[in-house]
Write a protein that holds these residues in place. Structure first.
Motif, short mmCIF file in Angstrom:
data_model
loop_
_atom_site.label_atom_id
_atom_site.label_comp_id
_atom_site.label_asym_id
_atom_site.label_seq_id
_atom_site.Cartn_x
_atom_site.Cartn_y
_atom_site.Cartn_z
N UNK A 57 13.13 -20.92 15.75
CA UNK A 57 13.85 -20.69 17.01
C UNK A 57 15.29 -21.14 16.87
N UNK A 58 15.49 -22.33 16.31
CA UNK A 58 16.83 -22.86 16.05
C UNK A 58 16.73 -23.94 14.98
N UNK A 59 17.73 -24.04 14.07
CA UNK A 59 17.64 -25.04 13.00
C UNK A 59 17.60 -26.47 13.56
N UNK A 60 16.80 -27.32 12.92
CA UNK A 60 16.71 -28.73 13.28
C UNK A 60 17.02 -29.59 12.05
N UNK B 45 1.38 -27.49 23.48
CA UNK B 45 1.57 -26.47 22.46
C UNK B 45 0.23 -26.28 21.76
N UNK B 46 -0.18 -25.04 21.61
CA UNK B 46 -1.47 -24.75 20.97
C UNK B 46 -1.30 -24.84 19.46
N UNK C 67 0.77 -21.75 18.57
CA UNK C 67 2.22 -21.93 18.72
C UNK C 67 2.75 -21.58 20.10
N UNK C 68 1.88 -21.24 21.02
CA UNK C 68 2.32 -20.95 22.39
C UNK C 68 2.52 -22.25 23.15
N UNK C 69 3.60 -22.30 23.93
CA UNK C 69 3.86 -23.45 24.80
C UNK C 69 3.39 -23.08 26.21
N UNK D 246 16.39 -22.75 24.66
CA UNK D 246 15.92 -21.46 24.13
C UNK D 246 14.45 -21.23 24.43
N UNK D 247 13.63 -22.29 24.36
CA UNK D 247 12.20 -22.16 24.65
C UNK D 247 11.97 -21.85 26.13
N UNK D 248 12.72 -22.52 27.01
CA UNK D 248 12.58 -22.25 28.45
C UNK D 248 13.06 -20.84 28.77
#
Length: 197
Positions: free
Chosen positions: A21-24, A59-60, A84-86, A135-137
């Protein structure tokens, strides 16, 4: 040893998903890991209850979750989530009031949770985690909007075909009654549609 392997595997998978989703940075990833709790739950376990305060995001790691509410004696399924679903009771988390939603496991599941208070602290400490959360929201909101548009403007068969394209595994794993409720149709209608394919 098995518990350690189980935990490492699920959390590593989740971190790879977050990084897609975004680099960490390694420091931010380690900070997230320190706040994650991974547990196994049996089928039909309630993680969140309607009219109770919501405190966590779920998160699954493995299995399936369902979000639903009870209204006039009926259960209405609003979300179904696989690996991976929130899923969270966003109304309660953001308003700090009792939530309208229940969240339960539909299979024996490995669920990763994070306290919303911990997440807010991570937002303050790490710009990249704040970006991940935003981004997740945004993704969650867009999925909810797409679902509402689908219910309003598409036929039952169009909604089924759309789900068949976007998430075919859900059609195989979700119980028929919950799937029908999620699609906003009766179980009989869903059975008729399925019989044509």
């Amino acid at each position: 040893m098995a518990a350690t392997t189980f935990q490492t595997s699920a959390i590593d998978t989740l971190l790879r998903f977050f990084s897609s989703v975004t680099p960490l940075s390694p420091h931010a990833a380690a900070a997230i890991c320190n706040c994650l709790v991974l547990e196994k739950f049996p089928r039909k376990h309630l993680l969140q209850q309607q009219q109770r305060m919501a405190t966590h995001l779920y998160i699954v790691g493995k299995g399936m979750l369902r979000s639903f509410y009870r209204h006039k004696g009926k259960e209405v399924t609003t979300a179904l989530g696989l690996e991976n679903c929130v899923i969270c009771a966003l109304d309660g988390l953001l308003s700090h009031e009792p939530s309208f939603y229940n969240i339960e496991t539909l299979e024996e599941s490995e669920i990763i949770s994070i306290a919303f208070s911990d997440l807010e602290a991570l937002y303050n400490d790490f710009h990249e985690i704040e970006r991940l959360g935003r981004l997740m929201i945004t993704r969650y909101y867009l999925e909810q909007e797409a679902g509402l548009r689908s219910l309003r403007f598409k036929t039952a068969e169009e909604r089924y075909r759309e789900l068949e394209t976007t998430n075919p595994e859900l059609l195989q794993r979700a119980p028929l009654g919950y799937l029908a409720s999620y699609l906003g149709i009766t179980q009989a209608t869903l059975s008729r549609i399925r019989s044509r394919y």
